[in-house]
Design a protein around this motif. Sequence first.
Motif, mmCIF file in Angstrom:
data_model
loop_
_atom_site.group_PDB
_atom_site.id
_atom_site.type_symbol
_atom_site.label_atom_id
_atom_site.label_comp_id
_atom_site.label_asym_id
_atom_site.label_seq_id
_atom_site.Cartn_x
_atom_site.Cartn_y
_atom_site.Cartn_z
ATOM 1 N N SER A 268 1.978 6.198 -7.216
ATOM 2 C CA SER A 268 0.722 6.309 -7.972
ATOM 3 C C SER A 268 0.700 7.492 -8.933
ATOM 4 O O SER A 268 -0.014 7.461 -9.940
ATOM 5 N N THR B 126 -6.238 0.445 -5.265
ATOM 6 C CA THR B 126 -6.146 1.201 -6.516
ATOM 7 C C THR B 126 -6.955 2.494 -6.437
ATOM 8 O O THR B 126 -6.483 3.561 -6.866
ATOM 9 N N SER C 27 -5.097 4.834 -4.341
ATOM 10 C CA SER C 27 -3.921 5.336 -5.056
ATOM 11 C C SER C 27 -4.294 6.408 -6.059
ATOM 12 O O SER C 27 -3.544 7.371 -6.267
ATOM 13 N N PHE C 28 -5.459 6.264 -6.706
ATOM 14 C CA PHE C 28 -5.916 7.295 -7.637
ATOM 15 C C PHE C 28 -6.082 8.630 -6.924
ATOM 16 O O PHE C 28 -5.701 9.684 -7.434
ATOM 17 N N SER D 38 2.605 1.602 -3.393
ATOM 18 C CA SER D 38 1.601 1.986 -4.384
ATOM 19 C C SER D 38 1.201 3.449 -4.234
ATOM 20 O O SER D 38 1.064 4.180 -5.212
ATOM 21 N N SER D 39 1.047 3.898 -2.987
ATOM 22 C CA SER D 39 0.668 5.289 -2.736
ATOM 23 C C SER D 39 1.757 6.252 -3.194
ATOM 24 O O SER D 39 1.474 7.310 -3.775
ATOM 25 N N ILE E 240 1.733 -2.825 -9.389
ATOM 26 C CA ILE E 240 0.500 -3.379 -8.812
ATOM 27 C C ILE E 240 0.003 -4.580 -9.617
ATOM 28 O O ILE E 240 -0.501 -5.554 -9.062
ATOM 29 N N TRP F 152 3.811 2.746 -11.280
ATOM 30 C CA TRP F 152 2.788 2.159 -10.418
ATOM 31 C C TRP F 152 2.064 0.992 -11.075
ATOM 32 O O TRP F 152 1.870 -0.059 -10.449
ATOM 33 N N VAL F 153 1.655 1.138 -12.335
ATOM 34 C CA VAL F 153 0.873 0.094 -13.007
ATOM 35 C C VAL F 153 1.645 -1.225 -13.082
ATOM 36 O O VAL F 153 1.104 -2.286 -12.722
ATOM 37 N N VAL G 253 -6.770 -5.172 -3.549
ATOM 38 C CA VAL G 253 -6.029 -4.431 -4.564
ATOM 39 C C VAL G 253 -6.919 -3.400 -5.246
ATOM 40 O O VAL G 253 -6.476 -2.294 -5.570
ATOM 41 N N ALA G 254 -8.210 -3.749 -5.460
ATOM 42 C CA ALA G 254 -9.141 -2.796 -6.072
ATOM 43 C C ALA G 254 -9.326 -1.574 -5.171
ATOM 44 O O ALA G 254 -9.322 -0.428 -5.633
ATOM 45 N N SER H 40 0.829 -1.216 0.000
ATOM 46 C CA SER H 40 0.000 0.000 0.000
ATOM 47 C C SER H 40 0.855 1.254 0.000
ATOM 48 O O SER H 40 0.591 2.220 -0.733
#
Length: 376
Positions: free
Chosen positions: A128, A172, A175-176, A124-125, A138, A134-135, A168-169, A121
């Motif tokens: 992001s 995500t 992260s957005f 990813s943060s 993840i 990032w892509v 993960v969703a 997390s």
Amino acid sequence: MAERRSETLRAIGDVEKRTLFANILASAAIIGLSQTLPNATAFYLPALLRFVVIFLSAIVYTRIRRELGVNAPTMTTIYFGVFVSLLGGLSWGLLLLPVMLEPVLHAASFMIFGAILVCVSLISSNTSSAPHMWVPFILSFLASALAGLAMDAGPLALQFGLGLTIVVAVLTLFSFGTAKQSIRAADMLVENRRLGEELADALSHAEFLAKRDPLTGLYNRRAVFEYRNHENARNDRAHVMLIDIDRFKQVNDRFGHDLGDRLLVAIATVIRDTLRELPGETHYAARLGGEEFAIFLDLSEEAEASAFAECVRMKIERVAFEFSMPEGLATASIGLSHLDRGEPIAHSLQRADTALYEAKNAGRNNVRSRDRELAA
């Protein structure tokens, strides 16, 4: 967009640098806890890959910071960073697999599971705002974990796979939101930098206009009387020239102000270029207004100053010829006077002005020195 990308990459690199020790410590703690589980050997390969990724990530972000610092191209490093991000996601996915494939009722098992999700997390943060980093991270994490579960097909594989996908969703979506905030901060930083540059340019331009004539680029009257550039002279006695362009009003009346301005610019260029031929950097020229120019010469000898004045007169006469001026138009009448250290420049200009009128009364297009007459 390029500036925004640079700022987001710089921010990610700075965070990675500051959290490098924490990253190493967290990975070591997870691996240490794994050795208390029955399947401890299953963590050896993921542990090795994890430390390789930490080492490669440090190299990538160090290079990115260095390249951004010197405005060097970063694309090659970014491509390598994409590969490292893939390995990073894979390393965390492989670390998670032994916990899900052989679940045991052990405190270390829960701690490892939670710690891995927290680390994923955080990474990813942080990344992001850079989708190219990032892509791959993840997707590699989720794909490696789901692929391992699918190969095992144990009784809890479906539940673990579904739960991990949901986690993960959610991650995500979070992260957005973090990415938008990071990009907004980068945009604000870029905008503030641009405003700062524009302000610096405006201040520089204002400072230029405070001392310079906007048409010719020479110093203006204010620079002569308020900033008193002549006080930087090396010699105790210097000289001042006062130049008036002959019958300049007729030039404007007959040929227009546009040509008159171009003529003044050409004359200023001649004056500037001729000054540059003199040794030293304390000489300067100014446009006092209209067609009147002043030149400060840090020359102590009157003969040298007179020779320079005559040289300028001849060059201005040549400019008038190049502009196809009728005889008697746009030539230069010049008055010359000394300036002693500590003396107000207005006194010297007044003497030079008297000499200038004598030059005009003598038929224009000539040089007169007030010093010479006083000596006589």
